[in-house]
Design a protein around this motif. Structure first.
Motif, PDB file in Angstrom:
ATOM      1  N   HIS A 120      74.313   2.027 -74.949  1.00 38.35           N
ATOM      2  CA  HIS A 120      75.131   3.152 -74.503  1.00 38.35           C
ATOM      3  C   HIS A 120      76.351   2.724 -73.695  1.00 38.35           C
ATOM      4  CE1 HIS A 120      71.283   5.808 -74.864  1.00 38.35           C
ATOM      5  NE2 HIS A 120      71.852   5.587 -76.029  1.00 38.35           N
TER       6      HIS A 120
ATOM      7  N   THR B 168      69.522   2.216 -76.466  1.00 43.62           N
ATOM      8  CA  THR B 168      70.292   2.302 -77.712  1.00 43.62           C
ATOM      9  C   THR B 168      70.034   3.618 -78.430  1.00 43.62           C
ATOM     10  OG1 THR B 168      68.471   1.283 -78.946  1.00 43.62           O
ATOM     11  CG2 THR B 168      70.177  -0.208 -78.085  1.00 43.62           C
TER      12      THR B 168
ATOM     13  N   THR C 128      72.582   9.917 -75.014  1.00 46.97           N
ATOM     14  CA  THR C 128      72.911   9.313 -73.732  1.00 46.97           C
ATOM     15  C   THR C 128      72.804  10.368 -72.637  1.00 46.97           C
ATOM     16  OG1 THR C 128      75.274   9.830 -73.873  1.00 46.97           O
ATOM     17  CG2 THR C 128      74.545   7.773 -74.865  1.00 46.97           C
TER      18      THR C 128
ATOM     19  N   GLN D 285      71.534  15.617 -72.081  1.00 49.67           N
ATOM     20  CA  GLN D 285      71.829  14.398 -72.831  1.00 49.67           C
ATOM     21  C   GLN D 285      72.773  14.727 -73.981  1.00 49.67           C
ATOM     22  OE1 GLN D 285      67.817  13.411 -73.826  1.00 49.67           O
ATOM     23  NE2 GLN D 285      67.374  12.507 -71.840  1.00 49.67           N
TER      24      GLN D 285
ATOM     25  N   ARG E  80      74.891  13.526 -77.625  1.00 48.43           N
ATOM     26  CA  ARG E  80      74.809  12.730 -78.849  1.00 48.43           C
ATOM     27  C   ARG E  80      75.561  11.404 -78.673  1.00 48.43           C
ATOM     28  NH1 ARG E  80      77.509  11.959 -83.862  1.00 48.43           N
ATOM     29  NH2 ARG E  80      76.107  12.180 -85.644  1.00 48.43           N
ATOM     30  N   PHE E  81      74.891  10.294 -79.000  1.00 50.37           N
ATOM     31  CA  PHE E  81      75.509   8.973 -78.928  1.00 50.37           C
ATOM     32  C   PHE E  81      76.282   8.730 -80.214  1.00 50.37           C
ATOM     33  CE2 PHE E  81      74.726   4.141 -79.003  1.00 50.37           C
ATOM     34  CZ  PHE E  81      75.914   3.895 -78.332  1.00 50.37           C
TER      35      PHE E  81
ATOM     36  N   TYR F  92      75.504   5.686 -82.517  1.00 51.12           N
ATOM     37  CA  TYR F  92      74.118   5.454 -82.898  1.00 51.12           C
ATOM     38  C   TYR F  92      74.059   4.818 -84.280  1.00 51.12           C
ATOM     39  CZ  TYR F  92      69.079   6.301 -83.244  1.00 51.12           C
ATOM     40  OH  TYR F  92      67.717   6.151 -83.365  1.00 51.12           O
TER      41      TYR F  92
END
Length: 220
Positions: free
Chosen positions: A96, A185, A189, A200, A202-203, A206
């Motif tokens: 992240h 990971t 995040t 949280q 969305r990463f 990803y």
């Protein structure tokens, strides 16, 4: 903003919803003693933190009896005597904080699980008591050597066998109890956490294409 109210998460490999994006609201958040991801076993701790992390392998779906598939490991093998697991890791995975994932992160994560800091109990640690060596073969290959053939592949899918950044482990002396959280990971995040919610996001980097589906997870 689109809001979807749910009580529990859907299975990881369930069909994608017809509409992606929005905020998925989960009624699971609650105050925990601390937020070190290798030790929290409650829904209010690990249930909330799990979207931030990956493991070497995982179960398909939410039932432990289901088959094992790769997660951060692309493939793996077990020696004929049952003593040595060799994992071939995915390339191109990002943490992240933007750093690259590799075998050193796996080694540091499992050394912390097997020998946690004083006062911290790693829930998955008992599964790896016979592991005597963790050897980095190269940047994307790592092996676990055991003294007895008693480490099933399911041990690596344990909810507490998560992988975090080796640099983050070093920075905090392997103990995240007084820290906000460990760098992972996972598909989400952390954005905000307080006594009322844990938000949280969305990463975007990803490694699994098209995942995750919601833009936000809101744990209340």
């Amino acid at each position: 903003e689109k809001i979807v109210e749910v009580i529990a998460t859907r299975a990881p490999d369930a069909p994608a919803p017809s509409t992606w994006g929005g905020t998925l609201v989960l009624a699971a958040h609650g105050p925990g003693n601390h937020f070190d991801p290798i030790t929290g076993g409650s829904v209010s701790v690990m249930g909330v933190m799990s979207p931030m992390y990956n493991k070497l392998v995982r179960h398909i779906g939410v039932t432990p009896a289901l088959p094992i598939v790769g997660d951060l490991a692309q493939s793996w093998s077990l020696s004929p005597d049952g003593l040595i697991y060799t994992f071939n890791l995915r390339k191109g995975v990002k943490f992240h904080d933007g750093s690259d994932f590799d075998a050193d992160d796996v080694k540091a994560s499992f050394e912390r699980i097997i020998n946690p800091p004083e006062g911290l109990v790693a829930n998955a640690g008992g599964n790896f008591k016979s592991v005597s060596q963790i050897n980095v073969i190269d940047k994307y290959t790592i092996e676990f050597v055991a003294d007895a053939p008693d480490v099933p592949i399911e041990a690596f899918a344990h909810g507490g066998a998560i992988i975090v950044s080796a640099d983050d482990i070093a920075e905090h002396d392997g103990d995240f109890r007084e820290h906000k959280w460990a760098i992972g990971t996972g598909p989400f995040t952390s954005v905000e956490r307080n006594d009322e919610l844990w938000l949280q996001e969305r990463f975007t980097d990803y490694f699994k294409p098209g995942q995750p589906h919601p833009d936000f997870l809101k744990h209340i």
